[in-house]
Each structure stands twice: as C-alpha cells, then as structure tokens.
Design an enzyme around this catalytic site. Structure first.
Site, short mmCIF file in Angstrom:
data_model
loop_
_atom_site.label_atom_id
_atom_site.label_comp_id
_atom_site.label_asym_id
_atom_site.label_seq_id
_atom_site.Cartn_x
_atom_site.Cartn_y
_atom_site.Cartn_z
N ASP A 81 76.58 39.21 46.25
CA ASP A 81 75.96 38.85 44.97
C ASP A 81 74.48 38.54 45.20
OD1 ASP A 81 76.34 36.06 42.66
OD2 ASP A 81 75.81 38.15 42.29
N ASP A 103 69.17 42.85 44.29
CA ASP A 103 68.54 42.29 43.10
C ASP A 103 67.02 42.38 43.21
OD1 ASP A 103 68.58 39.02 41.39
OD2 ASP A 103 67.55 40.93 40.97
N GLU A 133 69.90 45.00 39.05
CA GLU A 133 69.59 44.24 37.83
C GLU A 133 68.26 44.69 37.28
OE1 GLU A 133 70.23 40.01 38.14
OE2 GLU A 133 68.79 39.55 36.54
N GLY A 180 73.96 29.07 35.90
CA GLY A 180 74.13 27.62 35.92
C GLY A 180 74.44 27.05 34.55
N HIS A 207 75.70 38.45 33.95
CA HIS A 207 75.57 37.30 34.86
C HIS A 207 75.49 36.02 34.03
CE1 HIS A 207 74.53 39.10 38.95
NE2 HIS A 207 74.80 40.14 38.18
N ALA A 209 77.78 33.74 33.18
CA ALA A 209 78.79 33.59 32.11
C ALA A 209 79.32 32.16 31.97
CB ALA A 209 79.96 34.54 32.36
N ASN A 229 80.18 37.75 35.83
CA ASN A 229 80.02 36.83 36.97
C ASN A 229 80.25 35.39 36.53
OD1 ASN A 229 79.23 39.09 38.36
ND2 ASN A 229 77.32 38.21 39.15
O1 TD3 Z 1 75.82 35.15 37.57
C1 TD3 Z 1 76.33 34.37 38.37
C2 TD3 Z 1 77.19 33.20 37.87
O2 TD3 Z 1 76.50 32.45 36.92
P1 TD3 Z 1 77.21 31.11 36.36
O3 TD3 Z 1 77.28 30.15 37.50
O4 TD3 Z 1 76.32 30.63 35.25
O5 TD3 Z 1 78.59 31.49 35.89
N1 TD3 Z 1 76.18 34.53 39.73
O6 TD3 Z 1 75.57 35.66 40.17
C3 TD3 Z 1 76.71 33.55 40.68
C4 TD3 Z 1 75.74 32.91 41.66
C5 TD3 Z 1 74.28 33.07 41.41
C6 TD3 Z 1 73.36 32.63 42.52
O7 TD3 Z 1 73.96 32.26 43.68
NA NA Z 2 75.69 30.01 33.05
ZN ZN Z 3 73.99 36.19 38.91
#
Ligand code: TD3
Ligand code: NA
Ligand code: ZN
Length: 283
Positions: A81, A103, A133, A180, A207, A209, A229
């Site tokens: 990821d 990315d 992305e 986050g 991403h 979510a 994600n």
């Molecule tokens: O899109 C996401 C998950 O996002 P979220 O944590 O908001 O569900 N990710 O790609 C997970 C981790 C991102 C950086 O390490």
């Molecule tokens: Na989020």
């Molecule tokens: Zn992400």
C-alpha cells in the site's frame, strides 16, 4: 498461495462489487481479517503500508501471510500500500508480494506517469499487479500526509490518458475521501466518480474509507469502485476493545487476555465491511 490483485478486481468490476484492501499492522490484524474473509467466503486483498513493513519486518509479513493462506480456499492477494519508490516496490516483489501500489500522486503528472510506467513494466513481467493514484486525497496516516488545501480531485480526462500511458491494473481516485479520522462529514463527488467510470471501465480504488458513512461507500461501489481501503476503523476497533478490557481488569498483564478480544473486535468489524462492499460469497 497468493493471487495477483488484477484477477480479484477484474471479477469485482465485472460483477459490480468491491473487495476490501485491509491493512495489517500485526498478527492479530492478519488473523482477524483472514478469519472474517474465510467465514464470509470473500476474496481478500491484504495490504501493508511501508510503515507496517518497517514495524513488522518484511520476512515476518511474508511468513505470517504464508501461514495464513496455506489452507485457504478464498483468493488472497498481498499488496504493498502506498509504495513510495521503485526500490521499495521491487523489494516487495522480490519477497513475494502479488501486487503493489506505486503512489506518485504528489508528483507532477508527467513524473507520475514515468514512474508508474516503469513499475508496471517490471511488475507485469513477473505477473504482479499494479495500483497507482491520480489526484490527491487528504488526511494523514503513517508517512502518507496531504494538507486539506493540497488535496486535489481526480480529473476524468487526465485519468484516461494516465491509464492509457501506464497500463495500471487499478486506479486510486480522489473524490472527497481522506486518510484517517475525518474532522467533518466527508462529501463524496459521486458525479465525478460516474464520469471517470464511464470513461474508464476498469477497477477503481477508494482510499480513506474509514469514517465514510456506510451508505456512501455502498453508493460508491454501485457507481464503480471495486477496491476499498480500510485501516483506521480496524485500528480503532482493536484499541477501543482493549481499553474496555483494561477498564474492567486494570491489572491484566497477559497480552493474550487483551489482544485476543482486540482481534475479535477487528474480525467483527471486517465482517461488517465485507457486507458493505458486497464481496460475501464472491470467492
Ligand atoms: O486508504 C487507506 C485507509 O484509509 P483509512 O484509514 O481512512 O480507512 N490506506 O491506504 C491505509 C493506510 C494509509 C497509510 O499508511
Ligand atoms: Na478515513
Ligand atoms: Zn490510502
């Protein structure tokens, strides 16, 4: 045995559902996630951020995932990821990952294209799938951080050119989500998603979510999102359960007594997400 992510997402795109890209942070995340997916007979994309690889150690990631998938009947991909460089991507491919994200979304368009094209040529030559992305989602998680003012939505016409020039298997798009915890309520640009999907009938990735209302994720899946994600929601489920345990029994010191219930909390949350995405019984 792992499968390329492209295989999993091709079927999801054809049949109109989404598959979770669920991040693993330790043993209990891996066990909770894989058990939930098996009990729901759902395909699964296990993924590690670069931060998680640093924390766990790549040999442990591969060893634990090998153990987790040895007797499984559901299709599972192991995905890097937010890969930040060609070098990290190649390290994961060399260790046996079946899919990688490179990315380059924070670079100018041409630089993103150049980098992704290079990764696609290398990865596809050994049967590994690639996610990239275009557009920048906001939020902060691990070393992935974008200021609200710098978040940019994906341009549909740019997306068409990007995919034609790179050959990626899946495209992560920015339509209003953020990594986050959300400060306000996220407003997803469903018209933009519809426009992108009409121009690019390929697997699209959402991403950030965690914290998006279930009905909004379900609507995004209906409109063509095929990978979703999730990380923060599982981290919060794990942590909140452990806090509850310590409220009840502050003198606990056997980690199995609190990490076990934490694992169960992750498992329950994963089942909720699989129902939301529509991937139950799609293995
Ligand atoms: O899109 C996401 C998950 O996002 P979220 O944590 O908001 O569900 N990710 O790609 C997970 C981790 C991102 C950086 O390490
Ligand atoms: Na989020
Ligand atoms: Zn992400």
């Amino acid at each position: 045995n792992l499968v390329p992510m492209a295989e999993i997402l091709k079927k999801a795109n054809k049949e109109g559902y989404a598959v979770g890209g669920f991040n693993i942070n330790n043993l209990e995340f891996l066990q909770g996630i894989i058990e939930a997916a098996e009990e729901m007979n759902s395909p699964l994309i296990l993924q590690t951020s670069e931060g998680a690889i640093k924390y766990i150690g790549i040999d442990y990631v591969i060893g634990m995932v090998e153990a987790a998938t040895k007797n499984t009947t559901i299709p599972v991909a192991l995905h890097l990821d937010h890969g930040s460089s060609f070098e990290v991507v190649m390290k994961c491919i060399r260790h046996g990952y079946s899919s990688v994200m490179i990315d380059g979304s924070h670079y100018p368009f041409e630089e993103n294209v150049r980098l992704v094209k290079k990764v696609v040529e290398a990865a596809h030559s050994v049967g590994v799938s690639v996610e990239a992305e275009l557009g920048k989602i906001g939020g902060t998680e691990d070393n992935v951080s974008v200021d609200e003012k710098d978040a940019t939505y994906t341009d549909p016409d740019e997306a068409v050119e990007f995919v034609e020039r790179t050959g990626v298997d899946a495209l992560a798009i920015a339509i209003g989500t953020a990594h986050g915890v959300y400060k306000g309520k996220p407003e997803l640009d469903f018209d933009r998603l519809t426009d992108i999907k009409s121009k690019l009938d390929m697997p699209l990735v959402l991403h950030g979510a965690s914290g998006v209302p279930t009905e909004d994720v379900e609507k995004a899946v209906k409109l063509g999102i095929n990978k979703v994600n999730v990380n923060t929601d599982f981290q919060q489920a794990f942590t909140e359960r452990i806090k509850e345990i310590f409220d009840e029994k502050p003198d606990l010191y056997d980690p199995r007594k609190y990490c076990g219930p934490g694992r169960d909390a992750i498992k329950a949350k994963v089942k909720e997400k699989i129902k939301m995405l529509g991937s139950q019984n799609k293995a």
